[in-house]
Design an enzyme around this catalytic site. Structure first.
Site, mmCIF file in Angstrom:
data_model
loop_
_atom_site.group_PDB
_atom_site.id
_atom_site.type_symbol
_atom_site.label_atom_id
_atom_site.label_comp_id
_atom_site.label_asym_id
_atom_site.label_seq_id
_atom_site.Cartn_x
_atom_site.Cartn_y
_atom_site.Cartn_z
ATOM 1 N N HIS A 160 0.819 -1.211 0.000
ATOM 2 C CA HIS A 160 0.000 0.000 0.000
ATOM 3 C C HIS A 160 0.855 1.266 0.000
ATOM 4 O O HIS A 160 0.634 2.185 -0.794
ATOM 5 C CB HIS A 160 -0.940 -0.006 1.216
ATOM 6 C CG HIS A 160 -1.724 1.262 1.353
ATOM 7 N ND1 HIS A 160 -1.308 2.307 2.148
ATOM 8 C CD2 HIS A 160 -2.877 1.675 0.756
ATOM 9 C CE1 HIS A 160 -2.181 3.298 2.043
ATOM 10 N NE2 HIS A 160 -3.138 2.941 1.211
ATOM 11 N N GLY A 181 40.335 2.045 -23.126
ATOM 12 C CA GLY A 181 40.186 2.496 -21.749
ATOM 13 C C GLY A 181 41.150 3.650 -21.528
ATOM 14 O O GLY A 181 42.318 3.438 -21.177
ATOM 15 N N CYS A 238 35.502 3.570 -23.839
ATOM 16 C CA CYS A 238 34.603 3.517 -22.687
ATOM 17 C C CYS A 238 35.229 4.200 -21.476
ATOM 18 O O CYS A 238 34.834 3.962 -20.346
ATOM 19 C CB CYS A 238 34.216 2.079 -22.352
ATOM 20 S SG CYS A 238 35.616 0.997 -22.024
#
Length: 799
Positions: A427, A707, A759
């Site tokens: 709820h 990288g 990345c």
């Protein structure tokens, strides 16, 4: 049944009802009839029953002289006067209970009940309310009227039907109609009588055909606990949770991409006849035995069957659905108990993303399940019962054991809600979503841990786990971009570490995931060193207890490790399906591995871990190969069993050509052969040797992902972890030496027709660096999600 005959009918079997009959029998009963009459042939199992009509209800009030009497009583009522509202409601409800049923209505109910009971004197039934304006897309009357379970015998059924009718005039229902602009006389009540599913001896819960937090539409979200479903709906228990990937389910693959074990401390069961006579209560709550708490309340087969029902129901209604279900402990079968449209996420228009600003260490006071993906701040207001609700002022953080519909007026004032108990379909969670405020539910001891008046920050913006922090922390709020973006010559991918945020991030513009780090999953979802898992049970007692604690609900500690890895990978892969998701194998350094439970027992104490035992060196080391095998097993399960072939594998920190060859062989030996079933094998280009010998390395790989952080360190001889300011000033991915190596790697990949992306953090921090990479011909740039839109637009306009 035709609308003409339904207008005068008093009682109708469910199988004769359709969704078009809402005006006569309410949303709940019309929906049950729709499913029984239309979906039974598809295998959806719904318990039979019958409903009284709105015509029957109005005739009952009219013949008892109550219609005018009730109208007069409510005409001048001020619903904001709580005491006056309570007095009026109690008086009207008593009138309704005391009034006799018209003889024709009672006879019709008795006849229909006899057909349904089929001579079984022990058959039990649920008597439920169904308001004739219930569960509209812009209004939800759910939970406002009464439901009675385990009702036995016609006399008891008739009495409970009277109480259901009376509940149309409980305090919160009267107030809700006034606030929503419904005339009281416009809303009638239908009572549904339904054969009881014996979930008291089985399990029950709620499922949504959409992720309730992000609105992501490709999953079914299932919650489950032992006993009757009221404990899940009310939030009295922290239930088990399951996420089922719809495309995998449709393709016949294993579709359960994530599971969370709930504590399930209690369960609701039927009272014995003696207890019912003594207390007047039809149900009671009892403690769940520890052995049941520590395992899932549903089997995988049950979860998949429920998800299949959910897909059929969603397809039939043509919109996201909120569905209640029960598993009968006597016949072992699954039943759908109710289905209604999902009314919050599917209607969201403008969304905002919340994020805590970086800062000093934060003190966590409590944590639980995150609801709403927002952040709220304010003074704590601990409320133990309804009598204390006046304490809550606008902007307070409401802290309670659990909530029910009676709490709704005060919940509207809160800046955030925190509860001891409940799961993501309870709820408190549902109301918090409707109100657009954050909630952290199922904290365990929030009412003890949080002190009245203390200033706190409630953050639901960090994944599945919500945190209550000490003090008011700074945050950023940005509007989520949903617009179409212009063509960009460079593919803009994302770095996604946290699987729990993947559903949200996947809805932003993107070309897939350029970096998904296994370390995040190991650190946050597992937390134990892989060697401790593999050495179990031959480890010291404290470590053994820690391993057993985290591995609850799984076949073994090793199974737990593989399961959690697979679930983390699968969640990200499913979120972005069918776009590529490049998963980097674990690249913990020894000092990072030492922080895991048991890590200090297995890791060397290295002077410079950045240059130490990491990446490919670990995988080919005999001492670590069994741990590497667990990563391979998880990846194989995701690609082969779950069918998420968009997962590609990336190998970090490959120092030499010999390592490159050996890692490829080891992956193939463990069922992950490059090129098989479309598997692409990518390498991180982060050691200068990778760029210098790019052509030779590419003989073993299908591409490179640069990288730039590590490559800058190793090219310039800088340690980014040193903390010295004078060294930090020299750290720049745009240094000519670093750019020369990157340029060389890009050219080698382009010449051999292979993938090349980046990345690292550089393109996020330096727009000019992103521009240079695009000019050099990089295929993709993988960015942190918060810089995707800006970079995409700039590179698109730079053409």
């Amino acid at each position: 049944m035709s609308s003409t005959s339904l207008a005068t009918a008093l009682v109708v079997p469910f199988e004769q009802l359709r969704m078009t009959d809402v005006e006569s029998v309410g949303g709940k009963n019309a929906s049950l009839g729709e499913m029984i009459s239309q979906l039974a042939a598809s295998g959806v199992r719904v318990p039979g029953g019958f409903a009284t009509t709105a015509h029957a209800f109005r005739q009952f009030l009219q013949q008892s002289g109550l219609t005018a009497k009730i109208h007069q009583r409510l005409a001048s009522l001020n619903v904001d006067d709580v005491r006056a509202l309570a007095e009026a409601g109690a008086e009207i409800r008593q009138w309704v209970v005391d009034a006799p049923f018209p003889a024709e209505l009672e006879a019709a109910v008795r006849a229909e009940f006899e057909r349904l009971a089929a001579g079984d004197p022990h058959a039990s039934f649920a008597v439920r309310s169904s308001a004739t304006a219930e569960d509209l897309p812009d209004a939800s009357f759910a939970g406002q009227q009464e439901t009675f379970l385990n009702v036995v015998g016609i006399d008891d059924v008739l009495h409970k039907m009277k109480e259901v009718f009376a509940s149309l005039y409980n305090d919160r229902a009267i107030a809700y109609r006034v606030h929503k602009g419904f005339a009281h006389s416009d809303v009638a009540l239908s009572a549904g009588v339904q054969r009881m599913v014996r979930s008291d001896q089985g399990a029950a819960g709620v499922m949504f055909t959409i992720d309730t937090e992000s609105g992501f539409q490709d999953v079914v979200f299932v919650t489950a606990s032992y006993g009757l479903g009221e404990t899940v709906v009310q939030g009295a228990v922290n239930p088990d949770e399951f996420y089922v990937h719809k495309p995998a389910l449709k393709a016949g693959k294993y579709p359960i991409i994530r599971r969370n074990l709930g504590s399930k401390l209690i369960r609701m069961v039927f009272s014995t006849p003696e207890e019912k006579a003594a207390t007047g209560k039809l149900v009671k709550t009892v403690d769940t035995p520890p052995e049941q708490r520590n395992r899932y309340s549903l089997s995988d087969a049950d979860v998949i069957e429920l998800a299949r029902y959910a897909l059929i129901i969603e397809q039939h209604y043509g919109r996201p659905m909120d569905i209640e279900w029960g598993k009968d402990g006597v016949d072992g079968k699954l039943y759908i108990l109710q289905a209604r449209p999902e009314t919050v996420k599917s209607q969201a228009k403008v969304e905002h993303r919340y994020k805590l600003k970086a800062g000093k260490d934060r003190t966590v006071l409590a944590e639980g399940r995150a609801i709403g993906q927002k952040i709220g701040t304010g003074p704590v207001r601990v409320v133990h019962n309804l009598a204390e609700m006046d304490k809550v002022q606008p902007g307070d953080v409401l802290v309670a054991d659990m909530t029910d519909p009676n709490w709704e007026p005060v919940m509207k004032r809160a800046a955030a809600i925190v509860t001891n108990r409940g799961g993501r379909t309870c709820h408190a969670a549902i109301i918090a979503r409707e109100l657009g405020i954050p909630a952290v539910v199922g904290c365990g001891h929030a009412t003890d841990a949080l002190h009245d008046g203390a200033l706190v920050t409630v953050s639901c913006a960090e994944g599945d786990t919500g945190f209550v922090y000490d003090g008011v922390l700074e945050m950023e709020v940005t509007e989520v971009a949903r617009e179409e973006l212009p063509y960009c010559p460079v593919k803009i991918m994302m770095n996604v570490g946290n699987p729990q945020l993947a559903f949200e991030f996947a809805q932003m513009p993107n070309s897939g995931v350029g970096l998904a780090r296994l370390e995040f999953i190991i650190n946050n979802n597992i937390g134990v060193h892989p060697k401790a898992i593999l050495d179990y049970p031959n480890i010291d007692l404290d470590l053994k207890k820690a391993v057993e604690s985290v591995a609850r609900g799984h076949a073994s500690p090793r199974a737990f490790y593989v399961d959690k890895l697979a679930e983390g990978i699968a969640t990200i892969a499913a979120a972005f399906w069918p776009k590529p998701v490049i998963v980097r194998l674990s690249d913990f350094k020894s000092n990072e591995y030492r922080k895991l439970i048991g890590g200090s027992r297995y890791e060397p104490d290295e002077e410079n871990p950045m240059l130490g035992f990491r990446g490919a060196s670990r995988y080919i080391n005999a001492d670590f190969s069994d741990a590497f095998a667990m990563e391979c097993e998880a990846l194989k399960r995701v690609r082969n069993d779950m069918g998420l072939t968009n997962v590609e594998i990336m190998v970090p920190f490959v120092r030499t050509l010999k390592q490159a060859r050996r890692v490829g062989e080891m992956l193939a030996e463990r069922g992950l052969k490059r090129g098989e079933n479309g598997l692409r094998l990518i390498m991180m280009c982060e050691v200068p040797s990778n760029a210098i010998l790019a052509e030779q390395f590419l003989e073993y790989f299908d591409g490179m992902s640069i990288g730039s952080n590590d490559l800058t360190q190793l090219t310039l001889g800088l340690d980014r972890d040193s903390g010295l300011e004078q060294l930090a000033d020299d750290f720049d991915e745009r240094d000519p030496a670093v750019k020369a190596l990157i340029s060389r790697a890009i050219a080698a990949c382009r010449a051999t027709g292979k993938y090349v992306g980046i990345c690292g953090q550089g393109p996020s921090d330096h727009p000019d660096f992103a521009d240079w990479l695009a000019q050099e011909g990089i295929v993709s740039i993988s960015l942190n999600p918060d810089s995707v839109i800006e970079t995409w637009k700039r590179l698109a306009h730079a053409r």
